[in-house]
Scaffold this motif. Structure first.
Motif, mmCIF file in Angstrom:
data_model
loop_
_atom_site.group_PDB
_atom_site.id
_atom_site.type_symbol
_atom_site.label_atom_id
_atom_site.label_comp_id
_atom_site.label_asym_id
_atom_site.label_seq_id
_atom_site.Cartn_x
_atom_site.Cartn_y
_atom_site.Cartn_z
ATOM 1 N N TYR A 16 -10.817 50.588 36.385
ATOM 2 C CA TYR A 16 -11.514 51.550 35.532
ATOM 3 C C TYR A 16 -12.783 51.912 36.293
ATOM 4 O O TYR A 16 -13.726 51.121 36.310
ATOM 5 C CB TYR A 16 -11.885 50.934 34.181
ATOM 6 C CG TYR A 16 -10.708 50.498 33.319
ATOM 7 C CD1 TYR A 16 -9.814 51.429 32.795
ATOM 8 C CD2 TYR A 16 -10.516 49.155 33.007
ATOM 9 C CE1 TYR A 16 -8.756 51.023 31.985
ATOM 10 C CE2 TYR A 16 -9.465 48.743 32.187
ATOM 11 C CZ TYR A 16 -8.589 49.681 31.685
ATOM 12 O OH TYR A 16 -7.557 49.285 30.876
ATOM 13 N N PHE B 90 -14.669 49.188 38.346
ATOM 14 C CA PHE B 90 -14.325 47.864 37.820
ATOM 15 C C PHE B 90 -12.824 47.614 37.927
ATOM 16 O O PHE B 90 -12.021 48.440 37.511
ATOM 17 C CB PHE B 90 -14.775 47.769 36.358
ATOM 18 C CG PHE B 90 -14.419 46.478 35.707
ATOM 19 C CD1 PHE B 90 -15.143 45.325 35.974
ATOM 20 C CD2 PHE B 90 -13.342 46.412 34.825
ATOM 21 C CE1 PHE B 90 -14.800 44.117 35.379
ATOM 22 C CE2 PHE B 90 -12.996 45.212 34.221
ATOM 23 C CZ PHE B 90 -13.736 44.068 34.493
ATOM 24 N N ALA C 236 -9.787 45.802 36.582
ATOM 25 C CA ALA C 236 -9.413 45.068 35.372
ATOM 26 C C ALA C 236 -8.181 44.203 35.583
ATOM 27 O O ALA C 236 -8.025 43.168 34.947
ATOM 28 C CB ALA C 236 -9.173 46.045 34.223
ATOM 29 N N PRO D 30 -9.140 34.786 27.641
ATOM 30 C CA PRO D 30 -10.358 35.157 26.921
ATOM 31 C C PRO D 30 -10.543 36.672 26.871
ATOM 32 O O PRO D 30 -9.903 37.410 27.613
ATOM 33 C CB PRO D 30 -11.463 34.492 27.731
ATOM 34 C CG PRO D 30 -10.902 34.240 29.076
ATOM 35 C CD PRO D 30 -9.421 34.084 28.903
ATOM 36 N N SER D 31 -11.434 37.106 26.016
ATOM 37 C CA SER D 31 -11.724 38.526 25.868
ATOM 38 C C SER D 31 -12.111 39.141 27.210
ATOM 39 O O SER D 31 -12.886 38.563 27.962
ATOM 40 C CB SER D 31 -12.878 38.679 24.864
ATOM 41 O OG SER D 31 -13.089 40.038 24.625
ATOM 42 N N GLY D 32 -11.503 40.294 27.517
ATOM 43 C CA GLY D 32 -11.852 41.001 28.745
ATOM 44 C C GLY D 32 -11.056 40.590 29.969
ATOM 45 O O GLY D 32 -11.266 41.119 31.059
ATOM 46 N N CYS D 33 -10.087 39.664 29.804
ATOM 47 C CA CYS D 33 -9.358 39.169 30.984
ATOM 48 C C CYS D 33 -8.267 40.130 31.441
ATOM 49 O O CYS D 33 -7.676 39.933 32.503
ATOM 50 C CB CYS D 33 -8.779 37.779 30.734
ATOM 51 S SG CYS D 33 -7.373 37.785 29.611
ATOM 52 N N GLY D 34 -7.966 41.165 30.636
ATOM 53 C CA GLY D 34 -6.985 42.162 31.084
ATOM 54 C C GLY D 34 -5.664 42.165 30.331
ATOM 55 O O GLY D 34 -4.701 42.791 30.771
ATOM 56 N N LYS D 35 -5.619 41.516 29.172
ATOM 57 C CA LYS D 35 -4.362 41.424 28.414
ATOM 58 C C LYS D 35 -3.891 42.792 27.931
ATOM 59 O O LYS D 35 -2.752 43.187 28.145
ATOM 60 C CB LYS D 35 -4.539 40.484 27.207
ATOM 61 C CG LYS D 35 -5.034 39.102 27.564
ATOM 62 C CD LYS D 35 -5.194 38.222 26.334
ATOM 63 C CE LYS D 35 -6.237 38.712 25.340
ATOM 64 N NZ LYS D 35 -7.624 38.611 25.826
ATOM 65 N N THR D 36 -4.794 43.512 27.254
ATOM 66 C CA THR D 36 -4.430 44.823 26.724
ATOM 67 C C THR D 36 -4.095 45.789 27.855
ATOM 68 O O THR D 36 -3.162 46.584 27.753
ATOM 69 C CB THR D 36 -5.574 45.382 25.846
ATOM 70 O OG1 THR D 36 -5.704 44.533 24.705
ATOM 71 C CG2 THR D 36 -5.282 46.800 25.377
ATOM 72 N N THR D 37 -4.834 45.687 28.942
ATOM 73 C CA THR D 37 -4.556 46.542 30.104
ATOM 74 C C THR D 37 -3.130 46.300 30.602
ATOM 75 O O THR D 37 -2.393 47.253 30.884
ATOM 76 C CB THR D 37 -5.576 46.253 31.226
ATOM 77 O OG1 THR D 37 -6.888 46.479 30.703
ATOM 78 C CG2 THR D 37 -5.349 47.155 32.429
ATOM 79 N N ARG E 43 -0.738 47.922 28.248
ATOM 80 C CA ARG E 43 -0.763 49.387 28.383
ATOM 81 C C ARG E 43 0.019 49.840 29.612
ATOM 82 O O ARG E 43 0.654 50.886 29.601
ATOM 83 C CB ARG E 43 -2.205 49.887 28.485
ATOM 84 C CG ARG E 43 -2.943 49.841 27.170
ATOM 85 C CD ARG E 43 -4.192 50.717 27.237
ATOM 86 N NE ARG E 43 -5.011 50.536 26.056
ATOM 87 C CZ ARG E 43 -6.290 50.194 26.087
ATOM 88 N NH1 ARG E 43 -6.894 50.010 27.252
ATOM 89 N NH2 ARG E 43 -6.966 50.051 24.969
ATOM 90 N N GLU F 51 -2.158 41.663 19.896
ATOM 91 C CA GLU F 51 -2.864 40.909 18.856
ATOM 92 C C GLU F 51 -2.395 41.331 17.470
ATOM 93 O O GLU F 51 -3.213 41.733 16.638
ATOM 94 C CB GLU F 51 -4.386 41.126 18.976
ATOM 95 C CG GLU F 51 -4.894 40.878 20.384
ATOM 96 C CD GLU F 51 -5.885 39.753 20.476
ATOM 97 O OE1 GLU F 51 -6.084 39.037 19.480
ATOM 98 O OE2 GLU F 51 -6.434 39.573 21.570
HETATM 99 N N1 LIG Z 1 -11.218 52.524 29.508
HETATM 100 C C1 LIG Z 1 -11.957 51.579 30.099
HETATM 101 N N2 LIG Z 1 -12.997 51.894 30.900
HETATM 102 C C2 LIG Z 1 -13.717 50.936 31.506
HETATM 103 N N3 LIG Z 1 -13.506 49.615 31.375
HETATM 104 C C3 LIG Z 1 -12.489 49.232 30.582
HETATM 105 C C4 LIG Z 1 -11.667 50.185 29.892
HETATM 106 N N4 LIG Z 1 -10.735 49.499 29.184
HETATM 107 C C5 LIG Z 1 -10.979 48.188 29.408
HETATM 108 N N5 LIG Z 1 -12.024 48.027 30.250
HETATM 109 C C6 LIG Z 1 -12.549 46.732 30.736
HETATM 110 O O1 LIG Z 1 -11.501 46.065 31.403
HETATM 111 C C7 LIG Z 1 -11.516 44.662 31.112
HETATM 112 C C8 LIG Z 1 -10.185 44.252 30.558
HETATM 113 O O2 LIG Z 1 -10.005 44.896 29.315
HETATM 114 P P1 LIG Z 1 -8.784 44.551 28.359
HETATM 115 O O3 LIG Z 1 -8.904 45.455 27.184
HETATM 116 O O4 LIG Z 1 -7.524 44.599 29.123
HETATM 117 O O5 LIG Z 1 -9.129 43.052 27.960
HETATM 118 P P2 LIG Z 1 -8.436 42.087 26.896
HETATM 119 O O6 LIG Z 1 -8.007 40.870 27.641
HETATM 120 O O7 LIG Z 1 -7.406 42.819 26.127
HETATM 121 O O8 LIG Z 1 -9.675 41.667 25.968
HETATM 122 P P3 LIG Z 1 -9.768 41.458 24.359
HETATM 123 O O9 LIG Z 1 -9.277 40.072 24.112
HETATM 124 O O10 LIG Z 1 -11.220 41.583 24.088
HETATM 125 O O11 LIG Z 1 -8.945 42.526 23.697
HETATM 126 C C9 LIG Z 1 -12.680 44.459 30.154
HETATM 127 O O12 LIG Z 1 -13.771 43.991 30.899
HETATM 128 C C10 LIG Z 1 -12.947 45.829 29.598
HETATM 129 O O13 LIG Z 1 -14.312 45.983 29.291
#
Ligand SMILES: Nc1ncnc2c1ncn2[C@@H]1O[C@H](COP(=O)(O)OP(=O)(O)OP(=O)(O)O)[C@@H](O)[C@H]1O
Ligand SMILES: [Mg+2]
Length: 312
Positions: A11, A14, A16, A35-42, A45, A157
């Motif tokens: 992103y 950064f 991810a 943990p939050s922010g580790c890239g699961k949702t990415t 997607r 989630e």
């Molecule tokens: N559109 C975006 N632009 C910039 N940074 C992003 C974007 N989407 C996600 N990020 C960053 O990428 C990293 C991974 O995000 P992601 O949503 O995959 O985390 P996650 O593991 O699903 O976290 P959570 O448990 O909080 O849902 C995070 O640091 C987030 O801030």
């Protein structure tokens, strides 16, 4: 079935996801845990086609689907907030995918009824979405995702907006449904107990990287590193024979014949279990005991215990 090959997602500046390689087997439920922010949702997607990775490929049954848009790939995503259509009835929500594909009304109504029955909501087709409970909305979202017979189900989630009791029930229901339908599923959670209880395999992520993939027992009993050991289950540091290790409370077993001696610092009643804090030559150990079979021991007295050091 679904393969991530050296997938990197950025992103802006950064990164991810870093060089993620992962393989989902046909019919399995794999959780992405971290943990939050580790890239699961990415990761989810990328699987669903909402993000095209900057590097690497995604393969479905050997076919390269890396750049295929969401509606063109046989995946179906259930979003955290369910994203149900508030102005449509339950049945219309469930049948939505069929309507988009031009299936005639009578046929899609019948199919919606079948899907609703599968998730335990027979007779709810004409109900309004906003009149349903959280758990029922969750089931509608599942039925809507399953109606097109996707090859892979993606869940982000799915239980996070439900209260604790309902969460336990729905996780068992999702697991049962997933097995019954036999659908390959990628399930995102940051709740380690949820991951351990429903998964065929768990993938632990940290800072955009895959740290370990294994069965729930493997990641719990044979964690790849201290991050996994610390993240999955409870642990505390302990120095034994000059080596600092992370121990879990279930590795400390009080018993009269144990080779170790310590002093009981405190006893904490937690319901089904009890936690003992034991001082052993200046180090504090934690032990978990079933509360109905607690050995007799007064706070301040000497207790004996064993350490189970070999992993399973
Ligand atoms: N559109 C975006 N632009 C910039 N940074 C992003 C974007 N989407 C996600 N990020 C960053 O990428 C990293 C991974 O995000 P992601 O949503 O995959 O985390 P996650 O593991 O699903 O976290 P959570 O448990 O909080 O849902 C995070 O640091 C987030 O801030
Ligand atoms: Mg997320």
């Amino acid at each position: 079935m679904l393969v991530f090959e050296n997938v990197t997602v950025r992103y802006g500046t950064f990164t991810a996801l870093k060089d993620l390689t992962l393989e989902l087997r046909r019919g399995e439920l794999m959780t992405l845990l971290g943990p939050s922010g580790c890239g699961k949702t990415t990761t989810l997607r990328v699987a669903g086609g909402f993000i095209v990775p900057d590097e690497g490929r995604v393969l479905l049954e050997g076919r390269d689907i890396t750049s295929l848009p969401p509606e063109k790939r046989p995946t179906s995503t259930v979003f955290q907030n369910y994203a149900l259509f508030p102005h449509m009835s339950v049945g219309e929500n469930v049948a939505y995918g069929l309507r988009v594909r031009g299936v005639p009304r009578a046929q899609r109504q019948r199919r919606a009824e079948e899907e609703l029955e599968r998730v335990g909501l027979s007779g709810y087709a004409s109900a309004r979405v906003q009149d349903l409970s959280g758990g029922q909305q969750q089931r509608v979202a599942l039925a809507r995702s399953l109606i097109l017979g996707p090859a892979v189900l993606l869940l982000d989630e799915p239980l996070s907006s439900l209260d604790a009791r309902l969460r336990l029930r729905m996780r068992a229901e999702i697991r049962e449904l997933q097995k019954r339908v036999g659908i390959t599923t990628l399930y995102v959670t940051h709740d380690q107990e949820e991951a351990l209880s429903i998964s065929d395999r768990v993938t632990v992520m940290h800072d955009g990287r895959l740290v370990q993939t294994g069965t729930p027992r493997e990641v719990y009993f044979s964690p790849a590193d201290d991050f996994v050991r610390d993240f999955i289950g409870d642990s505390f540091p302990y120095t034994l024979d000059g080596r600092r290790i992370l121990l879990r409370p279930d590795q400390v077993v009080p018993n009269a014949d144990g080779p170790f001696t310590g002093r009981l610092l405190s006893r904490e009643f937690l319901g089904a279990s009890l936690q003992w804090l034991i001082d052993c030559q200046g180090q504090t150990l934690r032990a978990l005991l079933p509360s109905r079979s607690e050995p007799e021991a007064a706070v301040g007295s000497e207790v004996r215990f064993s350490l189970i050091l070999n992993e399973e």
